[in-house]
Scaffold this active site. Structure first.
Site, PDB file in Angstrom:
ATOM      1  N   GLY A 102       0.752  -1.094  -0.030  1.00 20.90           N
ATOM      2  CA  GLY A 102       0.109   0.113   0.148  1.00 20.90           C
ATOM      3  C   GLY A 102       0.896   1.268   0.198  1.00 20.90           C
ATOM      4  O   GLY A 102       2.017   1.406  -0.514  1.00 20.90           O
ATOM      5  N   SER A 103       0.482   2.339   0.750  1.00 18.62           N
ATOM      6  CA  SER A 103       0.775   3.534   0.452  1.00 18.62           C
ATOM      7  C   SER A 103       2.180   3.852   0.962  1.00 18.62           C
ATOM      8  O   SER A 103       2.751   3.153   1.781  1.00 18.62           O
ATOM      9  CB  SER A 103      -0.315   4.538   1.143  1.00 18.62           C
ATOM     10  OG  SER A 103       0.125   5.706   1.177  1.00 18.62           O
ATOM     11  N   SER A 104       2.797   5.180   0.161  1.00 11.91           N
ATOM     12  CA  SER A 104       4.039   5.418   0.532  1.00 11.91           C
ATOM     13  C   SER A 104       3.877   6.171   1.940  1.00 11.91           C
ATOM     14  O   SER A 104       4.991   6.795   2.455  1.00 11.91           O
ATOM     15  CB  SER A 104       4.663   6.243  -0.358  1.00 11.91           C
ATOM     16  OG  SER A 104       3.736   7.065  -1.376  1.00 11.91           O
TER      17      SER A 104
END
Lengths: 140, 401
Positions: A63-65
């Site tokens: 998922g997200s950074s």
């Protein structure tokens, strides 16, 4: 009886504590509550369990950074995890513990294991992580 | 790690304390990944510009106070709020104050206030093969895969450090050897007609992300005439459901005009398939109103990257009710876009479904997917898909209405 698992050092450091293990990858952003350190993704098998103060073993992040920021915030509010054990550690995940070290002087060691060693880990075991020497000792 | 003289000087503090800390962090990171040296990058996209938690604010302000300056052109991800029209949107004072502090800190460092999570359509577009350091997972997947620029999946904070020294560890997707595909995914039984429907691409991306995990995959079966907006949606969802930094579309993306190009002699570890049945199941799954799909950032980012002025997806909304919600949501600080959205045909469709204003907040918090200023109830409602997957509804404290 103690069992020693050998792995690779991700980020040096040592700690001892209870381990939380999952075979599922995890997204920290949106997957972990920032005030309690509990996993709040209802799709995750560890839903509702706290990673705070635990040695957390999961295969890899997803998922997200924003992952690194979430790990940093957990450290800021004293809800950090104690150590990370992965099959593979990607930069997005490692950055959280690295910045914790330079900004808050807080050590979150990272160690990577191969699949066979990783499977020896079971939730609730008491483990000693020595990332500097690349080993995890299962105490009980 | 072997460091050049210039880098040793930075670590000795000769370029200031901010650069010293930034490079120390990057060197730690490089050691971790077995990088032998640092390398220069030509531009950076900072994901960390949005206020999410106080740790991010402390980080930015500490660097700004130390006199940090960017060493290469650096763009910014969205702010948490509309910095101009905060009053109109009833932005909570604390969030506004912290967002402004973030803005001040990053602008003091010399960044460019692009305020977008899609830097690939905002002017600072890298070229094929260019070495860059980008944050923001949807943009990373797009830059690596569709453009063929080279970046690792830089996380928040790492992007800032890279911008302050214009360097990153030489490892990962910066190196051609790590850009080869390990897994092939074939589209099986998916007709050309199905692939003409733009709504299919985010689902394909989502499935690819789940199957890829953190591996580089090649996907065979995407038509060569696929639109750029479909590819933005595909990239965003692949980066949301998996740790995908790079994928190859055989015959479409620049590093994979043929399958052999992205394998370069190595044997595939696995061949997987995506069938129409899998897509159907995934579509039904999106009808559930709770879960990380709704709160992960790349998912949110899908909205803007998937949409551009030349291609307002009217047919998309008509065909795929569950995507209405995505359209009621945009990045703040883009006046031109706001006007265009309301002037477009699609806005009537959205008005019919109860969207009264575009929401200025680019981040869905907690389990709320999207917020609407619900004029009828005078409160904020959350736009979520209906459980049966037939469309979207507005939910507020009284439940669905």
């Amino acid at each position: 009886m103690e069992k020693i698992l050998r792995g690779c050092c991700g980020l040096p450091g040592k700690c001892e504590g209870e381990i939380l293990v999952t075979s599922q990858p995890i997204s920290f952003w949106g997957g972990v509550d920032l005030t309690t350190g509990c996993i709040n993704d209802p799709r995750h098998e560890l839903f509702g369990q706290s990673i705070s103060g635990k040695v957390f073993a999961f295969p890899f992040g997803k998922g997200s950074s924003t992952t690194s920021l979430i790990i940093l915030e957990l450290a800021r509010v004293n809800k950090a995890l104690a150590a990370i054990i992965n099959l593979r550690t990607e930069p997005i995940l490692a950055m959280g513990p690295i910045v914790c070290k330079h900004f808050y002087g807080k050590e979150i060691p990272i160690i990577t294991l191969d699949e066979r060693a990783f499977q020896m880990l079971k939730t609730g075991q008491h483990v000693m992580v020595n990332a500097t020497e690349g080993k995890v000792v299962i105490k009980a | 790690m072997h460091l050049k003289d210039q880098e040793k000087k930075i670590l000795d503090g000769k370029h200031g304390e901010a650069a010293r800390i930034a490079l120390s962090i990057l060197v730690d990171l490089g050691e971790l990944f077995g990088a032998e040296e640092m390398m220069e990058v030509s531009q950076v996209h900072i994901d960390s510009s949005i206020y999410i938690v106080d740790a991010g604010l402390e980080f930015a302000e500490r660097f700004a106070e130390l006199g940090a300056k960017v060493a290469v052109p650096t763009s910014l991800n969205p702010s948490a709020v509309d910095l101009e029209r905060w009053k109109e949107y009833r932005v909570p004072p604390e969030l506004l104050e912290k967002s402004r502090r973030m803005e001040r800190a990053y602008l003091k460092m010399g960044t460019t206030p692009t305020w977008t999570c899609a830097p690939h359509q905002q002017g600072m577009i890298p070229r094929f093969g260019e070495q860059i350091a980008w944050g923001e997972s949807n943009a990373i997947a797009f830059a690596n895969s569709i453009i063929g620029a080279r970046t690792n999946r830089y996380g928040d904070l790492m992007d800032v450090c890279a911008s302050l020294v214009g360097r990153v560890p030489r490892c990962g997707l910066h190196l051609p050897i790590n850009r080869r595909a390990e897994v092939l995914i074939r589209l099986t039984g998916i007709t050309n007609e199905m692939l003409e429907d733009k709504a299919i691409y985010p689902f394909l991306g989502f499935l690819v992300g789940e199957m890829a995990g953190d591996r580089v995959v090649a996907i065979d079966g995407i038509p060569q005439n696929v639109g750029i907006d479909s590819l933005k949606g595909f990239s965003a969802l692949a980066a949301s459901s998996g740790a995908v930094g790079l994928f190859h579309l055989v015959g479409v993306t620049p590093e994979t005009q043929t399958l052999e190009m992205c394998l370069r002699g190595i044997k595939l570890k696995k061949v997987l398939e995506i069938s129409p049945k899998m897509i159907g199941m995934r579509r039904r799954g999106f009808g559930q109103p709770r879960g990380t799909w709704w709160i992960s950032w790349p998912w949110a980012a899908l909205t803007f990257p998937s949409w551009s002025l030349r291609n307002w997806p009217v047919s998309w909304t008509a065909k795929s009710a569950q995507f209405h919600c995505l359209l009621g949501f945009h990045e703040p600080n883009h006046l031109w876009m706001d006007q265009e959205l309301w002037n477009s045909e699609g806005s009537d469709l959205l008005r019919c479904r109860g969207i009264y204003r575009w929401v200025p907040n680019a981040i869905p918090q907690g389990d709320m997917a999207l917020q609407c200023h619900d004029d009828q109830f005078g409160q904020v409602s959350h736009l979520l898909p209906l459980p049966d997957g037939t469309g979207c509804g507005l939910w507020n404290s009284q439940g669905l209405r």
